[in-house]
Design a protein around this motif. Sequence first.
Motif, PDB file in Angstrom:
ATOM      1  N   ALA A   1       0.825  -1.205   0.000  1.00 28.41           N
ATOM      2  CA  ALA A   1       0.000   0.000   0.000  1.00 28.41           C
ATOM      3  C   ALA A   1       0.861   1.259   0.000  1.00 28.41           C
ATOM      4  N   ARG A   2       1.922   1.254   0.792  1.00 28.87           N
ATOM      5  CA  ARG A   2       2.786   2.439   0.878  1.00 28.87           C
ATOM      6  C   ARG A   2       3.561   2.656  -0.426  1.00 28.87           C
ATOM      7  N   ILE A   3       4.053   1.562  -1.018  1.00 29.53           N
ATOM      8  CA  ILE A   3       4.763   1.696  -2.289  1.00 29.53           C
ATOM      9  C   ILE A   3       3.805   2.185  -3.382  1.00 29.53           C
ATOM     10  N   SER A   4       2.587   1.651  -3.400  1.00 29.70           N
ATOM     11  CA  SER A   4       1.599   2.058  -4.402  1.00 29.70           C
ATOM     12  C   SER A   4       1.320   3.548  -4.328  1.00 29.70           C
ATOM     13  N   ALA A   5       1.084   4.041  -3.128  1.00 25.37           N
ATOM     14  CA  ALA A   5       0.771   5.461  -2.962  1.00 25.37           C
ATOM     15  C   ALA A   5       1.949   6.334  -3.381  1.00 25.37           C
ATOM     16  N   GLY A   6       3.152   5.931  -2.972  1.00 24.86           N
ATOM     17  CA  GLY A   6       4.332   6.720  -3.306  1.00 24.86           C
ATOM     18  C   GLY A   6       4.627   6.736  -4.791  1.00 24.86           C
ATOM     19  N   LEU A   7       4.556   5.581  -5.435  1.00 26.97           N
ATOM     20  CA  LEU A   7       4.862   5.512  -6.863  1.00 26.97           C
ATOM     21  C   LEU A   7       3.792   6.191  -7.701  1.00 26.97           C
ATOM     22  N   ALA A   8       2.541   6.095  -7.298  1.00 27.83           N
ATOM     23  CA  ALA A   8       1.473   6.783  -8.044  1.00 27.83           C
ATOM     24  C   ALA A   8       1.747   8.281  -8.082  1.00 27.83           C
ATOM     25  N   ARG A   9       2.175   8.816  -6.952  1.00 23.44           N
ATOM     26  CA  ARG A   9       2.473  10.253  -6.885  1.00 23.44           C
ATOM     27  C   ARG A   9       3.672  10.603  -7.776  1.00 23.44           C
ATOM     28  N   VAL A  10       4.728   9.779  -7.696  1.00 21.13           N
ATOM     29  CA  VAL A  10       5.937  10.051  -8.473  1.00 21.13           C
ATOM     30  C   VAL A  10       5.658   9.962  -9.974  1.00 21.13           C
ATOM     31  N   ILE A  11       4.919   8.947 -10.388  1.00 22.70           N
ATOM     32  CA  ILE A  11       4.627   8.775 -11.814  1.00 22.70           C
ATOM     33  C   ILE A  11       3.802   9.951 -12.344  1.00 22.70           C
ATOM     34  N   GLU A  12       2.875  10.420 -11.536  1.00 24.06           N
ATOM     35  CA  GLU A  12       2.073  11.579 -11.951  1.00 24.06           C
ATOM     36  C   GLU A  12       2.950  12.818 -12.105  1.00 24.06           C
ATOM     37  N   GLU A  13       3.885  13.003 -11.168  1.00 25.28           N
ATOM     38  CA  GLU A  13       4.733  14.196 -11.193  1.00 25.28           C
ATOM     39  C   GLU A  13       5.788  14.126 -12.305  1.00 25.28           C
ATOM     40  N   GLU A  14       6.378  12.945 -12.504  1.00 25.44           N
ATOM     41  CA  GLU A  14       7.484  12.802 -13.456  1.00 25.44           C
ATOM     42  C   GLU A  14       7.009  12.567 -14.882  1.00 25.44           C
ATOM     43  N   ALA A  15       5.834  11.967 -15.044  1.00 27.93           N
ATOM     44  CA  ALA A  15       5.259  11.669 -16.364  1.00 27.93           C
ATOM     45  C   ALA A  15       6.243  10.956 -17.290  1.00 27.93           C
ATOM     46  N   PRO A  16       6.770   9.816 -16.878  1.00 34.27           N
ATOM     47  CA  PRO A  16       7.703   9.089 -17.742  1.00 34.27           C
ATOM     48  C   PRO A  16       6.966   8.410 -18.894  1.00 34.27           C
ATOM     49  N   SER A  17       7.683   8.159 -19.978  1.00 35.81           N
ATOM     50  CA  SER A  17       7.102   7.382 -21.067  1.00 35.81           C
ATOM     51  C   SER A  17       7.296   5.888 -20.822  1.00 35.81           C
ATOM     52  N   SER A  18       8.349   5.547 -20.079  1.00 35.97           N
ATOM     53  CA  SER A  18       8.644   4.147 -19.810  1.00 35.97           C
ATOM     54  C   SER A  18       9.106   3.969 -18.364  1.00 35.97           C
ATOM     55  N   ILE A  19       8.856   2.770 -17.829  1.00 34.66           N
ATOM     56  CA  ILE A  19       9.272   2.428 -16.474  1.00 34.66           C
ATOM     57  C   ILE A  19      10.040   1.120 -16.526  1.00 34.66           C
ATOM     58  N   VAL A  20      11.158   1.068 -15.832  1.00 37.85           N
ATOM     59  CA  VAL A  20      11.976  -0.144 -15.784  1.00 37.85           C
ATOM     60  C   VAL A  20      11.917  -0.733 -14.381  1.00 37.85           C
ATOM     61  N   VAL A  21      11.555  -2.001 -14.297  1.00 37.46           N
ATOM     62  CA  VAL A  21      11.591  -2.733 -13.026  1.00 37.46           C
ATOM     63  C   VAL A  21      12.439  -3.980 -13.228  1.00 37.46           C
ATOM     64  N   GLN A  22      12.883  -4.542 -12.126  1.00 37.92           N
ATOM     65  CA  GLN A  22      13.770  -5.707 -12.215  1.00 37.92           C
ATOM     66  C   GLN A  22      13.310  -6.815 -11.278  1.00 37.92           C
ATOM     67  N   GLY A  23      13.289  -8.026 -11.777  1.00 36.64           N
ATOM     68  CA  GLY A  23      13.135  -9.178 -10.902  1.00 36.64           C
ATOM     69  C   GLY A  23      11.733  -9.429 -10.418  1.00 36.64           C
ATOM     70  N   ASP A  24      11.605  -9.616  -9.096  1.00 35.16           N
ATOM     71  CA  ASP A  24      10.359 -10.173  -8.562  1.00 35.16           C
ATOM     72  C   ASP A  24      10.000  -9.666  -7.176  1.00 35.16           C
ATOM     73  N   THR A  25      10.494  -8.480  -6.824  1.00 36.80           N
ATOM     74  CA  THR A  25      10.210  -7.947  -5.495  1.00 36.80           C
ATOM     75  C   THR A  25       8.850  -7.247  -5.458  1.00 36.80           C
ATOM     76  N   THR A  26       8.448  -6.890  -4.242  1.00 29.38           N
ATOM     77  CA  THR A  26       7.218  -6.125  -4.091  1.00 29.38           C
ATOM     78  C   THR A  26       7.331  -4.771  -4.794  1.00 29.38           C
ATOM     79  N   SER A  27       8.500  -4.134  -4.696  1.00 31.46           N
ATOM     80  CA  SER A  27       8.703  -2.852  -5.373  1.00 31.46           C
ATOM     81  C   SER A  27       8.555  -3.001  -6.880  1.00 31.46           C
ATOM     82  N   ALA A  28       9.123  -4.069  -7.441  1.00 35.67           N
ATOM     83  CA  ALA A  28       9.031  -4.293  -8.884  1.00 35.67           C
ATOM     84  C   ALA A  28       7.592  -4.566  -9.300  1.00 35.67           C
ATOM     85  N   MET A  29       6.904  -5.399  -8.535  1.00 36.69           N
ATOM     86  CA  MET A  29       5.531  -5.749  -8.872  1.00 36.69           C
ATOM     87  C   MET A  29       4.621  -4.519  -8.830  1.00 36.69           C
TER      88      MET A  29
END
Length: 370
Positions: free
Chosen positions: A72-100
């Motif tokens: 829940a905390r990662i979701s809220a934080g990343l939603a805010r960052v993605i809205e502010e940064e407006a990236p075209s692409s996102i890179v995640v690695q592996g299989d952690t909760t942060s990546a998922m």
Amino acid sequence: MKVLLIIGTRPEAIKLAPVYRALEARDDITTRLVLTGQHRDMARGVLELFGVAADIDLDVMKPSQTLTTLSARISAGLARVIEEEAPSSIVVQGDTTSAMIGAIMGFYAGCRVAHVEAGLRTGNMSAPFPEEFNRRVITLGAYWHFAPTREAADNLTRENVSANIHVVGNTVIDAAISMSKIMTLGKKKIISQLPFLENSGRKTILITVHRRENIGSPMENISDAVAELADKYPDFDFVVPVHPNPVVGSILRPRLESKKNVHLVAPLDYDQMVHVITKSHLILTDSGGIQEEAPAFNVPVLVLRNETERMEGVEAGCSRIVGTDRVRIVSETERLLMNSEGYAKMAQSRNPYGQGNASEAIAQILSLAE
């Protein structure tokens, strides 16, 4: 093109630091690095070794946090960052909760998600937990699937993933090879702490054990096996980094701390771990990353798990699954220590995880996106 890299844990930092550097070297890509804070200090330490710093730190960890509250905390934080940064692409690695969560948030925002180390599978949702679930979820939301091996790519094809699968090798090889060439303060410290590493007359066996599913009787069995081996082979040194989880220490220490040739050490920084791997004769581990790193330095691996999502190493002969049964661990270890021909066959096996150019391949593919 603006790319957001999301890193939560130390393994992600290791495997994405060379990707970040490869992207940063390109004039056609703007790169921003987000640290969720899952392994905040450990991940930062790794990034510093590679000369990389996070642009954004979410600092999500709280004491005694559950997977639910962490998500829940990662979701809220990343939603805010993605809205502010407006990236075209996102890179995640592996299989952690942060990546998922990063893949889910990116998919929700309409970003193209790149999954580094895609396609790993055990086929068992409970082992490893929750990683097997996480990587399947990431696959559903990913646009690019950067598979480390052909076997991983085949797993994706069997799941009806039909586009943008690229076999690039594993970025952990990029990181390990790069780090092995650098003499850092951390390496000097571990050489001072464990001087036998530089003694060609003695051989070192590295043991790492920490997985959630091994805590309890499996880890007790592993510890008892190491104790028995230490008694049988006094001319070998056994190095055992003790994971910060206090439960791990409560199992390992009572069984091993009295053995003179067993060296229980604090968790190793990445540069230290790479150095110990390069100096090891054999590795016993339940780690995923070490199964990939060791073949780059011709070190055989005995896997202290009943299943592995890295079957390429087993099939290539670099590693062997031995599980957590004390008798089997001891017998399989002795089989290698006493059989020079069998040992050489494992040590000289083909490395299935690449030659150290995965990060450049990923950066090239991302740069071609329209």
